[in-house]
Enzyme design. Structure first.
Site, short mmCIF file in Angstrom:
data_model
loop_
_atom_site.label_atom_id
_atom_site.label_comp_id
_atom_site.label_asym_id
_atom_site.label_seq_id
_atom_site.Cartn_x
_atom_site.Cartn_y
_atom_site.Cartn_z
N LYS A 23 0.84 -1.21 0.00
CA LYS A 23 0.00 0.00 0.00
C LYS A 23 0.87 1.26 0.00
O LYS A 23 0.58 2.21 -0.71
CB LYS A 23 -0.94 0.03 1.22
CG LYS A 23 -1.88 -1.15 1.32
CD LYS A 23 -2.86 -1.00 2.47
CE LYS A 23 -2.24 -0.94 3.85
NZ LYS A 23 -1.53 -2.18 4.26
N ARG B 238 -9.41 1.29 9.24
CA ARG B 238 -8.82 0.00 9.62
C ARG B 238 -9.86 -0.89 10.30
O ARG B 238 -9.57 -2.02 10.61
CB ARG B 238 -7.73 0.35 10.61
CG ARG B 238 -6.53 -0.51 10.77
CD ARG B 238 -5.61 -0.57 9.61
NE ARG B 238 -4.32 -1.08 10.01
CZ ARG B 238 -3.16 -0.50 9.71
NH1 ARG B 238 -3.13 0.58 8.98
NH2 ARG B 238 -2.04 -1.03 10.11
N ARG C 11 12.21 -5.43 5.16
CA ARG C 11 11.72 -4.11 4.72
C ARG C 11 12.53 -3.00 5.37
O ARG C 11 12.83 -3.02 6.56
CB ARG C 11 10.24 -3.97 5.11
CG ARG C 11 9.70 -2.58 4.89
CD ARG C 11 8.23 -2.56 4.70
NE ARG C 11 7.46 -2.87 5.89
CZ ARG C 11 6.12 -2.86 5.91
NH1 ARG C 11 5.44 -2.58 4.83
NH2 ARG C 11 5.48 -3.17 7.01
N ARG D 64 11.32 -1.04 10.71
CA ARG D 64 10.26 -0.69 11.65
C ARG D 64 10.28 -1.63 12.86
O ARG D 64 10.46 -2.83 12.72
CB ARG D 64 8.90 -0.81 10.94
CG ARG D 64 8.62 0.32 10.01
CD ARG D 64 7.40 0.09 9.18
NE ARG D 64 6.24 -0.40 9.91
CZ ARG D 64 5.02 -0.48 9.38
NH1 ARG D 64 4.81 -0.10 8.14
NH2 ARG D 64 4.02 -0.94 10.09
N ARG E 293 -0.27 -8.39 13.81
CA ARG E 293 -0.84 -7.43 12.86
C ARG E 293 -1.68 -8.15 11.80
O ARG E 293 -2.72 -7.65 11.37
CB ARG E 293 0.28 -6.61 12.20
CG ARG E 293 0.88 -5.59 13.17
CD ARG E 293 2.24 -5.10 12.74
NE ARG E 293 2.21 -4.43 11.45
CZ ARG E 293 3.27 -4.35 10.64
NH1 ARG E 293 4.41 -4.92 10.96
NH2 ARG E 293 3.18 -3.71 9.51
P1 AMP Z 1 0.90 0.66 9.19
O1 AMP Z 1 2.10 1.50 8.91
O2 AMP Z 1 -0.29 1.06 8.39
O3 AMP Z 1 1.21 -0.82 9.09
O4 AMP Z 1 0.50 0.94 10.71
C1 AMP Z 1 1.40 0.65 11.77
C2 AMP Z 1 0.64 0.64 13.10
O5 AMP Z 1 0.07 1.94 13.32
C3 AMP Z 1 -0.52 -0.33 13.16
O6 AMP Z 1 -0.14 -1.65 13.50
C4 AMP Z 1 -1.39 0.33 14.24
O7 AMP Z 1 -0.86 0.09 15.52
C5 AMP Z 1 -1.21 1.81 13.93
N1 AMP Z 1 -2.23 2.31 12.99
C6 AMP Z 1 -2.04 2.76 11.72
N2 AMP Z 1 -3.19 3.15 11.16
C7 AMP Z 1 -4.15 2.93 12.09
C8 AMP Z 1 -5.56 3.10 12.11
N3 AMP Z 1 -6.25 3.56 11.05
N4 AMP Z 1 -6.23 2.77 13.25
C9 AMP Z 1 -5.57 2.29 14.32
N5 AMP Z 1 -4.25 2.08 14.36
C10 AMP Z 1 -3.53 2.40 13.25
#
Ligand code: AMP
Length: 221
Positions: A13, A88, A127, A159, A170
């Protein structure tokens, strides 16, 4: 063009969102990036979000909804945006719909990028992320030209939540909380399925094909 990118962690994404933003001239808004920046800058938001992120859980809706709404109010979003990582869960998708409706707007398209678990795990382990521009690399399959650095000069990092245990958590959160959005948007007739296999270029071509065939005037570019 108001768009949402849906898909499990590692689906690409971020990679696609960044490219789409460049091609269509609308901002790419990744809630994960915004939260990671808050954590690294040790802001109040970052302090609240960190423990959830470290466990691979969702940060509370109220925090994330507030971030997204204030970001969407910025001037660069007036012709559209690409949301990555938001919504989400169903609560967030309903709140986004309500927010847009109150502004006389709606989502034009939701692109779902499904990818098998084995590919996701392979992509996530290795990554490397740029904190400056958000670009992703992979140590084995897509290494940077200059070891350890992004083409923009940012210093690449892994990360914290890309470790095997948190990735498992996740993926579970994705299946239970986020995957139901596929049906939610399918019922609204704005869901488009994108084959997420192959190279980033191949996936990008598929996505652009879908966007360019949408019946909206903002899609050209
Ligand atoms: P991502 O970079 O999208 O994989 O997000 C990393 C982490 O940020 C996730 O595992 C959540 O802990 C938090 N996070 C990101 N976007 C959201 C969202 N829309 N709602 C809740 N937590 C989020």
């Amino acid at each position: 063009m108001r768009m949402v990118l849906l898909g499990p962690p590692g689906a690409g994404k971020g990679t696609q969102g960044k490219r789409l933003a460049e091609k269509y001239g609308i901002p790419w808004i990744a809630t994960g990036d915004i939260l990671r920046e808050a954590v690294s800058k040790e802001t109040e938001l970052g302090a609240k979000a960190k423990a959830y992120m470290d466990r691979g859980e969702l940060v509370p809706d109220s925090l994330v909804e507030g971030i997204v709404e204030s970001r969407l109010e910025e001037d660069d979003c007036k012709d559209g945006f690409i949301l990555d990582g938001f919504p989400r869960n169903l609560k967030q998708s309903r709140s986004l719909d309500d927010y847009l409706e109150a502004r006389g707007e709606k989502l034009d398209a939701v692109l779902n990028i499904p990818v098998g678990d084995d590919v996701l795990v392979q992509r996530i382990s290795g990554r490397l992320v740029c904190p400056k521009c958000g670009r992703n690399y992979h140590a084995a399959t897509n290494p940077p030209d200059r070891d350890g650095f992004c083409e923009c000069g940012g210093k690449l990092y892994s990360r914290d939540d890309d470790n095997p245990e948190t990735v498992r958590a996740r993926l579970e959160v994705y299946s239970s909380e986020t995957a139901p959005l596929i049906d939610y948007y399918r019922e609204k007739k704005i869901l488009h399925e994108v084959d997420g296999s192959g190279s980033p270029e191949e996936v990008f071509e598929r996505i652009c094909g879908i966007i360019d065939s949408l019946p909206t005037e903002g899609a050209g570019g």
